[in-house]
Design a protein around this motif. Structure first.
Motif, short mmCIF file in Angstrom:
data_model
loop_
_atom_site.label_atom_id
_atom_site.label_comp_id
_atom_site.label_asym_id
_atom_site.label_seq_id
_atom_site.Cartn_x
_atom_site.Cartn_y
_atom_site.Cartn_z
N SER A 72 -36.21 -7.70 8.85
CA SER A 72 -37.52 -7.19 9.21
C SER A 72 -38.00 -6.18 8.16
N LEU A 74 -39.87 -2.90 6.41
CA LEU A 74 -40.14 -1.48 6.66
C LEU A 74 -41.33 -1.04 5.82
N SER A 84 -41.27 0.65 11.20
CA SER A 84 -41.39 -0.81 11.24
C SER A 84 -42.77 -1.24 10.75
N LEU A 88 -40.62 -7.24 15.92
CA LEU A 88 -39.48 -8.08 15.54
C LEU A 88 -39.52 -9.34 16.39
N PHE A 119 -33.00 -4.41 7.52
CA PHE A 119 -34.34 -3.90 7.26
C PHE A 119 -34.54 -3.69 5.77
N GLY A 208 -43.28 -3.05 18.07
CA GLY A 208 -43.11 -2.18 16.91
C GLY A 208 -42.54 -0.83 17.26
N VAL A 211 -38.87 -1.18 17.82
CA VAL A 211 -38.19 -1.37 16.53
C VAL A 211 -38.06 -0.03 15.81
N ASN A 212 -39.08 0.82 15.90
CA ASN A 212 -38.99 2.16 15.31
C ASN A 212 -37.86 2.97 15.94
N ILE A 215 -34.75 1.70 14.35
CA ILE A 215 -34.68 2.21 12.98
C ILE A 215 -34.18 3.66 12.96
#
Length: 461
Positions: A72, A74, A84, A88, A119, A208, A211-212, A215
């Motif tokens: 994915s 960044l 992100s 995803l 990432f 998103g 996903v953040n 991360i």
């Protein structure tokens, strides 16, 4: 290499990729691959680094280890942190089969229970073979997240069972979305089991915001200050939705003034501060002042505080972030920021003026219907054509006021476009020079939701 039976071994092998590009990690063999286009980063990674042919099987990529590989992009913030670039995307939703499943034996859970996430930093002018891989790790869902993801999956499944697959929207759910998947609209429609109307092809996706969250965990970034609404999954009654749980926190304060709410909560807030209503909302939810609401951040929920006039009309239209004119015409509707915002879940907090005092009337989770999203698309379409044609300014009045061809509030029930800038000189570059004025820059604008739409379709419903 790695042990195909061991998730830890595969993850360790993947971590060698950190700070490398595909070109460095895979060698010259990849140059033979027709790698141009979206999605090819993952295919190259699978074939040339891990040594297996890309596929769309319902089983995890590393079957013996129960591990699914996902790559994915960044984007880097000015402070050096990563975020992100997009949701995803996971596996395609098979409408004709998924209604026969329950969560624990679902194709979604079999494939995505344990993810191997790679990432990479996306840079516009860089060849994808030279994108640098920044973060690599395995991911299993924490217990409290899994409870919400399970409820999201069940909501999507129930909508399919109800013959409403064509009405699915990413705004329906919290962490696990049902995003559109497919290039052209006509090719991406699929049969559904309980309705003759075809539905857009969709895939499960992690939003998103979620996903953040992943991360931040992988990067060990502890700087964000979050507060949880749901501290333990068991606080949710089986029959109670997350929305109902959150709304119940506010109901005892309905029809009370902001001052009364402050007093009951033992607060002394600065009512002139921009953060006043955010602080009041946090306090009602039991969070500390200044904390971000973890569940809302993960779910990309847009919190909007609306101040109503005595006639129930919001005091102002609702603005969205400014758009860059070049980016507007470089992006198709399906990938546009505007569509992404409209498909979000919103949390509205409505206060109403009675004289000078503000009273809390209600709170509401809301997401726009697919029918209304298509109606709002008319505004985006007109804006796209206007910018692409370089037909920005219609006329310049004697006083120097520029009147544009941009969509007005009177033209659409839902949305319009108008300035969203500090002043006339706060601009973005135009991709096509304006035909009338020769301008190469134009004042920043954004899409807005009409106040009358908020009143009629959100507050009064």
């Amino acid at each position: 290499m790695f042990d195909i039976n061991s998730a830890d071994s595969i993850i360790d092998f993947a971590k060698i990729l950190k700070e490398k590009s595909l070109r460095e990690a895979c060698g010259k063999e990849i140059e033979k691959h027709g790698y141009k286009g979206k999605g090819n980063f993952g295919q190259i990674l699978e074939k040339y680094y891990f040594g297996y042919e890309p596929n769309s099987d319902s089983e995890p990529d590393f079957l013996e280890a129960g591990l699914e590989l996902k790559s994915s992009p960044l984007k880097a913030l000015k402070n050096g942190e990563f975020r992100s670039k997009e949701r995803l995307v996971l596996n395609i939703i098979n409408y004709l089969e998924v209604h026969k499943e329950d969560f624990d034996n679902s194709s979604f859970w079999k494939k995505n229970a344990h993810l191997l996430l790679v990432f990479y930093l996306h840079e516009k002018e860089t060849d994808l073979l030279d994108y640098i891989i920044k973060l690599v790790d395995g991911w299993k869902y924490p217990k409290e997240d899994l409870e919400i993801i399970k409820r999201d999956w069940e909501f999507i499944n129930q909508k399919i069972k109800d013959g409403k697959a064509h009405e699915l929207s990413e705004g329906d759910t919290f962490y696990l979305g049902a995003c559109t998947k497919g290039s052209t609209a006509l090719k991406s429609f699929r049969d559904q089991p309980f309705n003759k109307e075809q539905a857009k092809q969709r895939a499960y996706s992690l939003k998103g915001g979620y996903v953040n969250h992943i991360i931040a965990n992988v990067a060990r970034d502890e700087t964000a200050i979050y507060g949880k609404i749901i501290t333990h999954p068991e606080v949710l009654d089986k029959a109670q939705t997350i929305e109902e749980f959150v709304v119940s926190k506010f109901q005892s304060f309905y029809n009370k003034s902001a001052n009364q709410i402050e007093q009951e909560l033992g607060l002394d807030l600065n009512q002139k501060a921009k953060s006043y209503f955010a602080n009041l909302t946090n306090s009602i939810l039991g969070l500390k002042l200044g904390q971000k609401i973890e569940e809302f951040e993960k779910a990309d929920i847009q919190v909007k505080t609306i101040r109503l006039k005595e006639n129930n009309l919001p005091k102002e239209d609702i603005s969205f972030p400014t758009f860059e004119y070049q980016e507007l015409i470089d992006t198709n509707w399906e990938d546009s920021d505007f569509k992404n915002i409209l498909e979000s879940k919103f949390f509205f907090v409505f206060y109403q003026f009675i004289g000078e005092r503000l009273f809390l009337r209600k709170v509401k989770f809301w997401n726009m219907s697919q029918k209304d999203i298509l109606e709002a698309k008319i505004v985006w379409d007109k804006m796209f054509k206007t910018v692409e044609a370089g037909e920005i300014v219609k006329e310049v009045t004697d006083k120097g006021i520029r009147k544009t061809f941009f969509p007005k509030k009177s033209e659409n029930r839902i949305s319009h476009v108008r300035p969203h800038a500090q002043n006339r000189d706060d601009t973005y570059q135009l991709p096509v020079i304006d035909k009338l004025t020769g301008a190469i820059y134009y004042t920043k604008h954004s899409f807005w939701l009409n106040a009358s739409y908020v009143r009629d379709e959100i507050y009064l419903k």
